[in-house]
Design a protein around this motif. Structure first.
Motif, PDB file in Angstrom:
ATOM      1  N   SER A 412     -14.974  -5.465 -10.541  1.00 26.67           N
ATOM      2  CA  SER A 412     -15.436  -6.206 -11.720  1.00 26.67           C
ATOM      3  C   SER A 412     -15.991  -7.556 -11.295  1.00 26.67           C
ATOM      4  CB  SER A 412     -14.286  -6.417 -12.717  1.00 26.67           C
ATOM      5  OG  SER A 412     -13.823  -5.179 -13.224  1.00 26.67           O
ATOM      6  N   ALA A 426     -18.014  -3.999 -15.000  1.00 28.20           N
ATOM      7  CA  ALA A 426     -17.137  -3.232 -14.110  1.00 28.20           C
ATOM      8  C   ALA A 426     -17.764  -1.889 -13.794  1.00 28.20           C
ATOM      9  CB  ALA A 426     -15.767  -3.023 -14.759  1.00 28.20           C
ATOM     10  N   ILE A 433     -12.035   3.501 -14.564  1.00 25.95           N
ATOM     11  CA  ILE A 433     -12.715   2.805 -15.663  1.00 25.95           C
ATOM     12  C   ILE A 433     -12.121   3.219 -17.009  1.00 25.95           C
ATOM     13  CG2 ILE A 433     -14.925   2.547 -16.848  1.00 25.95           C
ATOM     14  CD1 ILE A 433     -14.765   0.989 -14.255  1.00 25.95           C
ATOM     15  N   LEU A 436      -9.034   1.257 -17.429  1.00 25.43           N
ATOM     16  CA  LEU A 436      -9.303  -0.144 -17.773  1.00 25.43           C
ATOM     17  C   LEU A 436      -9.678  -0.282 -19.246  1.00 25.43           C
ATOM     18  CD1 LEU A 436     -11.357  -1.491 -14.713  1.00 25.43           C
ATOM     19  CD2 LEU A 436      -9.048  -2.162 -15.386  1.00 25.43           C
ATOM     20  N   CYS A 437     -10.354   0.731 -19.770  1.00 24.35           N
ATOM     21  CA  CYS A 437     -10.798   0.681 -21.170  1.00 24.35           C
ATOM     22  C   CYS A 437      -9.690   1.105 -22.155  1.00 24.35           C
ATOM     23  CB  CYS A 437     -12.021   1.584 -21.365  1.00 24.35           C
ATOM     24  SG  CYS A 437     -13.483   1.039 -20.436  1.00 24.35           S
ATOM     25  N   ALA A 465     -18.341  -0.238 -17.433  1.00 22.71           N
ATOM     26  CA  ALA A 465     -17.747  -0.811 -18.650  1.00 22.71           C
ATOM     27  C   ALA A 465     -18.077  -2.290 -18.686  1.00 22.71           C
ATOM     28  CB  ALA A 465     -16.233  -0.590 -18.655  1.00 22.71           C
ATOM     29  N   GLU A 466     -17.904  -2.885 -19.888  1.00 22.30           N
ATOM     30  CA  GLU A 466     -18.116  -4.325 -20.003  1.00 22.30           C
ATOM     31  C   GLU A 466     -17.052  -4.935 -20.908  1.00 22.30           C
ATOM     32  OE1 GLU A 466     -21.361  -6.081 -22.246  1.00 22.30           O
ATOM     33  OE2 GLU A 466     -21.912  -4.075 -22.993  1.00 22.30           O
ATOM     34  N   ALA A 467     -16.901  -6.253 -20.744  1.00 19.40           N
ATOM     35  CA  ALA A 467     -15.919  -6.988 -21.542  1.00 19.40           C
ATOM     36  C   ALA A 467     -16.415  -8.411 -21.723  1.00 19.40           C
ATOM     37  CB  ALA A 467     -14.550  -6.967 -20.857  1.00 19.40           C
ATOM     38  N   TRP A 469     -15.031 -12.566 -22.081  1.00 18.31           N
ATOM     39  CA  TRP A 469     -13.895 -13.431 -21.738  1.00 18.31           C
ATOM     40  C   TRP A 469     -14.197 -14.847 -22.236  1.00 18.31           C
ATOM     41  CZ3 TRP A 469      -9.031 -13.056 -20.571  1.00 18.31           C
ATOM     42  CH2 TRP A 469      -8.350 -14.158 -20.018  1.00 18.31           C
ATOM     43  N   GLN A 478      -8.166  -7.685 -13.079  1.00 21.62           N
ATOM     44  CA  GLN A 478      -9.202  -7.176 -13.993  1.00 21.62           C
ATOM     45  C   GLN A 478      -8.599  -6.302 -15.101  1.00 21.62           C
ATOM     46  OE1 GLN A 478     -11.919  -4.461 -11.861  1.00 21.62           O
ATOM     47  NE2 GLN A 478     -10.463  -4.399 -10.166  1.00 21.62           N
ATOM     48  N   PHE A 481      -8.697  -7.721 -18.885  1.00 22.68           N
ATOM     49  CA  PHE A 481      -9.879  -7.756 -19.755  1.00 22.68           C
ATOM     50  C   PHE A 481      -9.826  -6.599 -20.759  1.00 22.68           C
ATOM     51  CE2 PHE A 481     -11.611  -9.716 -15.787  1.00 22.68           C
ATOM     52  CZ  PHE A 481     -11.866 -10.978 -16.307  1.00 22.68           C
ATOM     53  N   PHE A 483     -11.901  -4.087 -21.875  1.00 25.43           N
ATOM     54  CA  PHE A 483     -13.149  -3.407 -21.529  1.00 25.43           C
ATOM     55  C   PHE A 483     -13.539  -2.378 -22.586  1.00 25.43           C
ATOM     56  CE2 PHE A 483     -12.183  -4.741 -17.105  1.00 25.43           C
ATOM     57  CZ  PHE A 483     -13.430  -5.229 -16.758  1.00 25.43           C
TER      58      PHE A 483
END
Length: 850
Positions: A412, A426, A433, A436-437, A465-467, A469, A478, A481, A483
């Motif tokens: 990430s 990420a 992934i 993480l999501c 993926a994106e997040a 912050w 990471q 986050f 995500f």
């Protein structure tokens, strides 16, 4: 102390670098250089064969035969000269191989990054360091991104130390090793994490490690098994030769009351039985074997590797860059709703697919080296050219990186967007992934099914993926986050063209190939099918982690693919295969691969993409990273071992008739036929035959259609020894029968000596033809091209013709011309011995046994 200017970002120009290299010398540590000519000369003067020649010369001088004494002295000098020239060439070849094996450095020169030999690094060069690199020279750190080094080589402390950036302008005084957050790296230390740019301060003997005087020459390498075997063989022959020589002297002295004549016979017999060719042959075969391997882009770092190559039973290979070309391109994109886009058709990605590309690019290094990250950047640039403007602008700054973790296969990057917001991109394994999501089981199952479908096409699958912050400080992990899953990316890495044929050769050669990869199981299966790897069970990293050693020992017998494997798990796989009695070859390129490379019987490092520490732990380095080169190396290794056995068998066989002719006069009442001068001339024929003719022999038919040899099989097996003795005894019988006929026919002493010598030389050539191949026919042995053999035959023919038709040469050797009857008898005896030997080889098949 004065301060140095800040280094230019473009680095030195090539002219500046070459000027500094000429002025300050190469970047290499003090080491024991190659032996000088004087050192080689001293070593040669201690050889037993030379001592026997000198002793023979002195005895002839004592007998008043000045001509024979001078001839032997001349032969001794010629032997010294040839050996010194040969040894000097070998030293130069070893020096060239040593240069080839030296670590390489990535430097910036003229604004261009280029890899150069470590010895060519000069003061002022800009070094690019990455994880796994061995630092080539003491340097100031001018840019660091999580740079950590292992300096235990200098400090003895095993804990890695963190590096900071140096002040500008750069100080001229270097610090001492030790301590954290030093802005300085030391030659010989190892990058264990992060990356950085450094400007070289000191090279070679001026570096910290150079001042300590540490050298690779101080490393002690275990004596290879072949050397131990040949040493025992030489000692056995030498003991027998000394005993036989003393016996001959005693018999001549007691029975004929001629001790000086007995001493000459003893010297001739000692020269006949002394197997001085064996260590020469072994050295030449190993050196030439290393050179032959280098021609197929394989560097043998240890002589033991050449003998072990032929007995490999299991070959563990990674996928990326070894089976594949390591030229990644994005082939397919898939959105969370199931829609997919095949990039290979050349269409410009729509906007909703473009977000996947941008996130993959943002989660990659800004200046990528990894082929996957390069693929994201390349597709991202094409997307921009297609008119789809990315969100990222020049105001965006990379604030924090979360590297790949053994417990979380994802990367990430936290970006400041310039408008007060922070965005996280990420990329990583789909399951990582998805974790993480925080997706629910149904969503995770859908992603897994989509990834399996893509992987079944041989694609390497990543999730993105994106997040967002908003906190002032980035979190420690990471995982903190929130995500959102954005899609899957399938990357295609084409199979190397040489791989299917190489796999077919492995199957026919009885070598079991196992793929070990960090990739997705379905991707590994698809590529294994395309490569031709035998279908077997697939063991994943989590499955392996849950196994005990006994369970793993059973699994390695059935599995052909290990997927989602972490580098440290390779060591367990190697240990399990070795425990099962396999001879293991293992490929690797990273720092964490070093233990498994060292544990394997043959560690195979990548020369192109591999790290220095992996190369140092390996036995063999693939200069082109191609799996096909491994199979070629195994083929060459088998050929070298076969030819070495042929040469050893010939050496044993050829010394028996030579020794027999020294004893025949004593047994049958003949005059002394062969003196030291004749044996010395004959050795000048035998030596190049052993070391050059057999070394250059082509491979045996079906060399890759037979199972690997047993690792503990002797170089000189009982069957081969028996076959060699049988050849020698048959040769002695034929020559003795010919001499008895000549003696009964009333030939004079000089004619009998010429007949004996001519018969011996032609018999030696017959033994060469018989031993050229374990399987080919005599006709094939005669017609198969071998330039070294052709040169030897031409030289022998010239010698025999000169001895027959040039009176001065005949007088020098105490020969008399042979008549037509003697010549016919000689030819008939030689052909009879040759045909009998060939028939015996066909019937008993001694040559292939053992």
């Amino acid at each position: 102390m004065p301060e140095a200017d800040a280094p230019p970002t473009a680095g030195l120009s090539e002219d500046e670098a070459q000027a500094r290299l000429a002025a300050e010398g190469p970047n290499e540590l003090p080491h024991r250089g190659r032996r000088t000519t004087v050192r080689i000369l001293i070593d040669v003067l201690r050889e037993p064969m030379l001592a026997l020649l000198v002793a023979g010369s002195l005895i002839y001088f004592a007998l008043g035969d000045l001509r024979e004494a001078l001839i032997l002295a001349l032969l001794a000098g010629l032997s010294v000269g040839i050996t010194v020239i040969q040894e000097s060439r070998s030293e130069r070849a070893l020096e060239a191989l040593r240069d080839l094996a030296s670590p390489r450095a990535l430097v910036v020169r003229g604004g261009i990054r280029q890899r150069i030999p470590g010895r060519d690094v000069v003061r002022g060069d800009i070094l690019v360091l990455a994880e796994g690199d061995r630092v080539p020279a003491d340097s100031w750190v001018v840019e660091a991104q999580g740079l950590h080094l292992d300096e235990s080589l200098l400090t003895g402390e095993s804990v890695p130390v963190r590096k900071s950036c140096s002040i500008v302008p750069i100080p001229a005084e270097a610090p001492r090793a030790g301590g954290d957050i030093l802005p300085y790296v030391f030659s010989g230390s190892l990058v264990v994490g992060g990356s950085g740019l450094c400007v070289v301060q000191a090279t070679g003997a001026r570096s910290e490690i150079g001042r300590i005087g540490l050298s690779l020459a101080s490393l002690e390498i275990e004596t290879p098994r072949l050397y131990r075997q040949t040493r025992r063989l030489v000692l056995l022959f030498a003991a027998g030769g000394i005993g036989a020589s003393l016996l001959a002297v005693m018999l001549y002295g007691l029975l004929r009351d001629n001790w000086l004549e007995g001493a000459l016979v003893g010297i001739a017999l000692g020269m006949a039985l002394l197997p001085e060719e064996i260590p020469v042959v072994l050295a030449v075969f190993m050196a030439m074997g290393a050179m032959r391997l280098s021609r197929v882009r394989v560097l043998a770092r240890r002589a033991a590797a050449i003998e072990t190559l032929g007995s490999v039973t299991v070959l563990c290979t990674d996928k990326t860059g070894t089976l594949t070309q390591n030229r990644m391109s994005i082939a397919e994109l898939r959105l969370p709703d199931g829609r997919s886009l095949d990039i290979r058709k050349g269409d410009v990605p729509p906007t909703d697919f473009g977000a996947i590309i941008e996130l993959g690019t943002l989660a990659s290094a800004p200046e990528p080296f990894d082929p996957m990250e390069i693929a994201f950047h390349e597709l991202g640039s094409h997307r921009d050219a297609g008119g789809l403007a990315p969100r990222r602008t020049e105001a965006w700054q990379l604030r924090h990186r979360y590297p790949l973790d053994p417990t979380l296969l994802a990367v990430s990057h936290l970006w400041e967007t310039g408008d007060g917001e922070q965005m996280v991109a990420a990329k990583g394994a789909p399951e990582a992934i998805a974790g993480l999501c925080r997706l629910d089981p149904r969503e995770q199952a859908a992603i897994r099914d989509a990834a399996d479908a893509m992987a079944a096409q041989g694609l390497r699958v990543l999730g993105v993926a994106e997040a967002r912050w908003t906190g002032p400080t980035p979190p420690a992990s990471q995982r903190e986050f929130a995500f959102a899953f954005r899609g899957l990316v399938g990357l295609k890495d084409p199979l190397r063209p040489s791989v299917p044929d190489a796999m077919a050769q492995c199957r026919s050669a009885g070598i079991h190939v196992v793929m070990i990869t960090g990739d997705y199981p379905e991707t590994a299966r698809a590529l294994a099918r395309a490569a031709g790897i035998a279908q077997g069970e697939v063991v994943t990293g989590p499955m392996l982690a849950a196994m005990d050693d006994a369970e793993l020992g059973e699994a390695v017998q059935r599995a052909t693919i290990f997927a989602r494997i972490m580098p440290e798990q390779k060591l367990r796989i190697v240990a399990a295969l070795k425990a099962a009695g396999e001879i293991v070859g293992m490929t690797g390129d990273g720092v964490n691969d070093a233990p498994s490379l060292k544990a394997a019987h043959i560690g195979i490092a990548m020369g192109g993409r591999g790290t220095d520490v992996a190369r140092e732990a390996s036995s063999i380095v693939l200069l082109d990273d191609d799996f096909g080169s491994i199979v070629t190396a195994i083929r060459v290794g088998r050929r070298i071992f076969d030819n070495l056995r042929k040469a050893m068998g010939f050496i044993v066989a050829v010394h028996i008739p030579i020794a027999g002719l020294a004893l025949v006069p004593l047994l049958f009442g003949f005059p002394i036929l062969l003196g030291p001068i004749h044996i010395a001339l004959l050795e000048m024929v035998i030596d190049p035959v052993c070391s050059l003719v057999f070394e250059s022999e082509t491979e045996e038919d079906g060399i890759m259609r037979r199972p690997p040899r047993e690792p503990d099989s002797a170089l000189m097996s009982r069957a081969l020894l028996g076959w060699s003795i049988a050849q020698g005894v048959l040769a002695v019988a034929g020559i003795a029968a010919l001499l008895y006929w000549g003696w009964e026919a009333g030939l004079g002493e000089d004619q009998l000596r010429a007949l004996a010598y001519f018969a011996l030389v032609t018999t030696v050539l017959s033994l060469v033809l018989v031993n050229r191949s374990f399987s080919s026919s005599l006709i094939r042995a005669v017609t198969r091209p071998n330039r070294a053999l052709a040169a030897v035959v031409a030289a022998v023919a010239l010698l025999l013709l000169s001895a027959q038709f040039v009176p001065s040469v005949a007088q020098l050797l105490s020969f008399a011309p042979l008549g037509l009857a003697e010549t016919a008898a000689l030819v008939a005896t030689t052909l009879l011995v040759l045909l009998l030997l060939e028939a015996l080889k066909r019937v008993a098949d001694f040559g292939r046994s053992g």
